[in-house]
Design a protein around this motif. Structure first.
Motif, PDB file in Angstrom:
ATOM      1  N   LEU A 118      -4.283  11.175  -5.444  1.00 35.97           N
ATOM      2  CA  LEU A 118      -3.275  11.235  -4.388  1.00 35.97           C
ATOM      3  C   LEU A 118      -3.958  11.433  -3.030  1.00 35.97           C
ATOM      4  N   GLY A 119      -4.952  12.303  -2.989  1.00 36.55           N
ATOM      5  CA  GLY A 119      -5.701  12.492  -1.749  1.00 36.55           C
ATOM      6  C   GLY A 119      -6.435  11.232  -1.325  1.00 36.55           C
ATOM      7  N   ILE A 120      -7.015  10.527  -2.277  1.00 37.31           N
ATOM      8  CA  ILE A 120      -7.767   9.306  -1.981  1.00 37.31           C
ATOM      9  C   ILE A 120      -6.850   8.212  -1.436  1.00 37.31           C
ATOM     10  N   ILE A 121      -5.702   8.002  -2.056  1.00 35.88           N
ATOM     11  CA  ILE A 121      -4.813   6.928  -1.605  1.00 35.88           C
ATOM     12  C   ILE A 121      -4.160   7.281  -0.270  1.00 35.88           C
ATOM     13  N   ILE A 122      -3.857   8.549  -0.042  1.00 33.90           N
ATOM     14  CA  ILE A 122      -3.305   8.954   1.263  1.00 33.90           C
ATOM     15  C   ILE A 122      -4.369   8.807   2.340  1.00 33.90           C
ATOM     16  N   ALA A 123      -5.610   9.196   2.048  1.00 27.20           N
ATOM     17  CA  ALA A 123      -6.704   9.031   3.012  1.00 27.20           C
ATOM     18  C   ALA A 123      -6.918   7.560   3.335  1.00 27.20           C
ATOM     19  N   THR A 124      -6.796   6.705   2.326  1.00 29.48           N
ATOM     20  CA  THR A 124      -6.933   5.265   2.530  1.00 29.48           C
ATOM     21  C   THR A 124      -5.840   4.757   3.460  1.00 29.48           C
ATOM     22  N   TRP A 125      -4.601   5.157   3.189  1.00 29.74           N
ATOM     23  CA  TRP A 125      -3.481   4.725   4.034  1.00 29.74           C
ATOM     24  C   TRP A 125      -3.658   5.246   5.465  1.00 29.74           C
ATOM     25  N   LEU A 126      -3.997   6.517   5.605  1.00 27.19           N
ATOM     26  CA  LEU A 126      -4.186   7.082   6.942  1.00 27.19           C
ATOM     27  C   LEU A 126      -5.298   6.373   7.709  1.00 27.19           C
ATOM     28  N   SER A 127      -6.373   6.019   6.992  1.00 32.23           N
ATOM     29  CA  SER A 127      -7.515   5.356   7.630  1.00 32.23           C
ATOM     30  C   SER A 127      -7.157   3.975   8.155  1.00 32.23           C
ATOM     31  N   THR A 128      -6.146   3.365   7.572  1.00 30.47           N
ATOM     32  CA  THR A 128      -5.733   2.037   8.040  1.00 30.47           C
ATOM     33  C   THR A 128      -4.615   2.096   9.074  1.00 30.47           C
ATOM     34  N   HIS A 129      -4.048   3.289   9.296  1.00 34.85           N
ATOM     35  CA  HIS A 129      -2.917   3.407  10.206  1.00 34.85           C
ATOM     36  C   HIS A 129      -3.144   4.343  11.403  1.00 34.85           C
ATOM     37  N   ILE A 130      -4.215   5.118  11.356  1.00 35.89           N
ATOM     38  CA  ILE A 130      -4.504   6.033  12.468  1.00 35.89           C
ATOM     39  C   ILE A 130      -5.860   5.653  13.031  1.00 35.89           C
ATOM     40  N   SER A 131      -5.902   5.348  14.282  1.00 34.67           N
ATOM     41  CA  SER A 131      -7.171   4.963  14.911  1.00 34.67           C
ATOM     42  C   SER A 131      -7.909   6.163  15.442  1.00 34.67           C
TER      43      SER A 131
ATOM     44  N   LEU B 249       0.832  -1.202   0.000  1.00 33.61           N
ATOM     45  CA  LEU B 249       0.000   0.000   0.000  1.00 33.61           C
ATOM     46  C   LEU B 249       0.873   1.261   0.000  1.00 33.61           C
ATOM     47  N   ILE B 250       1.974   1.222   0.714  1.00 34.37           N
ATOM     48  CA  ILE B 250       2.880   2.380   0.744  1.00 34.37           C
ATOM     49  C   ILE B 250       3.436   2.652  -0.657  1.00 34.37           C
ATOM     50  N   ILE B 251       3.812   1.598  -1.373  1.00 34.69           N
ATOM     51  CA  ILE B 251       4.323   1.759  -2.730  1.00 34.69           C
ATOM     52  C   ILE B 251       3.205   2.231  -3.668  1.00 34.69           C
ATOM     53  N   MET B 252       1.973   1.818  -3.364  1.00 32.82           N
ATOM     54  CA  MET B 252       0.838   2.214  -4.199  1.00 32.82           C
ATOM     55  C   MET B 252       0.572   3.723  -4.109  1.00 32.82           C
ATOM     56  N   ILE B 253       0.960   4.364  -3.013  1.00 29.49           N
ATOM     57  CA  ILE B 253       0.669   5.797  -2.849  1.00 29.49           C
ATOM     58  C   ILE B 253       1.234   6.628  -4.005  1.00 29.49           C
ATOM     59  N   PRO B 254       2.541   6.590  -4.281  1.00 27.84           N
ATOM     60  CA  PRO B 254       3.010   7.407  -5.413  1.00 27.84           C
ATOM     61  C   PRO B 254       2.551   6.868  -6.766  1.00 27.84           C
ATOM     62  N   TYR B 255       2.410   5.550  -6.865  1.00 27.04           N
ATOM     63  CA  TYR B 255       2.012   4.981  -8.158  1.00 27.04           C
ATOM     64  C   TYR B 255       0.579   5.376  -8.501  1.00 27.04           C
ATOM     65  N   PHE B 256      -0.338   5.138  -7.572  1.00 24.61           N
ATOM     66  CA  PHE B 256      -1.747   5.452  -7.800  1.00 24.61           C
ATOM     67  C   PHE B 256      -1.979   6.964  -7.822  1.00 24.61           C
ATOM     68  N   GLY B 257      -1.210   7.690  -7.022  1.00 21.40           N
ATOM     69  CA  GLY B 257      -1.415   9.123  -6.908  1.00 21.40           C
ATOM     70  C   GLY B 257      -0.795   9.952  -8.020  1.00 21.40           C
ATOM     71  N   LEU B 258       0.244   9.439  -8.667  1.00 21.26           N
ATOM     72  CA  LEU B 258       0.941  10.231  -9.682  1.00 21.26           C
ATOM     73  C   LEU B 258       0.917   9.607 -11.080  1.00 21.26           C
ATOM     74  N   ILE B 259       1.199   8.331 -11.175  1.00 22.06           N
ATOM     75  CA  ILE B 259       1.285   7.681 -12.490  1.00 22.06           C
ATOM     76  C   ILE B 259      -0.097   7.323 -13.028  1.00 22.06           C
ATOM     77  N   HIS B 260      -0.908   6.712 -12.183  1.00 23.74           N
ATOM     78  CA  HIS B 260      -2.245   6.278 -12.600  1.00 23.74           C
ATOM     79  C   HIS B 260      -3.086   7.415 -13.194  1.00 23.74           C
ATOM     80  N   PRO B 261      -3.174   8.584 -12.560  1.00 24.18           N
ATOM     81  CA  PRO B 261      -4.001   9.657 -13.145  1.00 24.18           C
ATOM     82  C   PRO B 261      -3.537  10.098 -14.521  1.00 24.18           C
ATOM     83  N   MET B 262      -2.225  10.183 -14.710  1.00 27.52           N
ATOM     84  CA  MET B 262      -1.711  10.596 -16.011  1.00 27.52           C
ATOM     85  C   MET B 262      -2.095   9.564 -17.081  1.00 27.52           C
TER      86      MET B 262
END
Length: 192
Positions: A179-192, A94-107
């Motif tokens: 990028l906002g969506i994938i960061i929110a997803t990561w934060l939601s799984t790591h911050i209680s 998921l950490i690796i997915m953050i830059p990939y989904f947030g930067l490469i995927h949209p382009m």
């Protein structure tokens, strides 16, 4: 016929690699490989946008991440971390997915869908539809319907942005959203 097959690219990837193999990384990589195959000559279409004129068009996309972060507990039918794990999108993946989904995927998505949206109104439905297939096991029905409407609206808005400011403007808007969506997803799984 070629345009129809291009619109089916994410459905092929989702059908095989999301539903059958349950692997998020393989799903997105196969989808992107199809995009590269169909659009190998389109990368020069992205030119630097004139942000002084176009910044207000892309700012609404920046709300996607913060809104999702606060709404996720009300939207999901199952635990987000378990859902991500089910599709091999947990921990380092998921950490690796953050830059990939947030930067490469949209382009890549904008390069792929922009010409399809220009000539085929059904492209907005097809764009939104494949996302709903991915999210159907995570979100409740009312949220799926809202997401479908929002994704169709975003697709139409990106079509208009492209007409006004060129391809770079919808790319930047899409980057801000994803990028906002994938960061929110990561934060939601790591911050209680």
């Amino acid at each position: 016929m070629k345009k129809t097959v291009k619109m089916l690219a994410p459905y092929i990837a989702v059908g095989i690699f999301w539903f059958v193999l349950k692997n998020g990384w393989l799903t997105i990589l196969v989808y992107h490989m199809q995009i590269l195959l169909w659009n190998r000559n389109s990368f020069s279409d992205i030119k630097k946008p004139l942000f002084t004129q176009n910044i207000f068009m892309v700012l609404p996309a920046a709300l996607a991440g913060p809104l999702l972060y606060f709404l996720l507990p009300y939207m999901t039918r199952i635990n987000l971390a378990l859902w991500l794990e089910q599709y091999h999108l947990s921990h380092i993946s998921l950490i690796i997915m953050i830059p990939y989904f947030g930067l490469i995927h949209p382009m890549l998505e904008q390069i792929h869908w922009t010409p399809l949206r220009e000539n085929h109104p059904i492209a907005h439905i097809m764009f939104a539809g494949y996302h709903i297939l991915v999210l159907r096991s995570l979100l409740t029905i009312p949220w799926l319907i809202l997401c479908f409407v929002l994704l169709m609206t975003a697709s139409y808005a990106w079509r208009q942005m492209n007409k006004i400011g060129g391809l770079a403007v919808p790319v930047v808007s899409h980057v801000m959203a994803d990028l906002g969506i994938i960061i929110a997803t990561w934060l939601s799984t790591h911050i209680s």
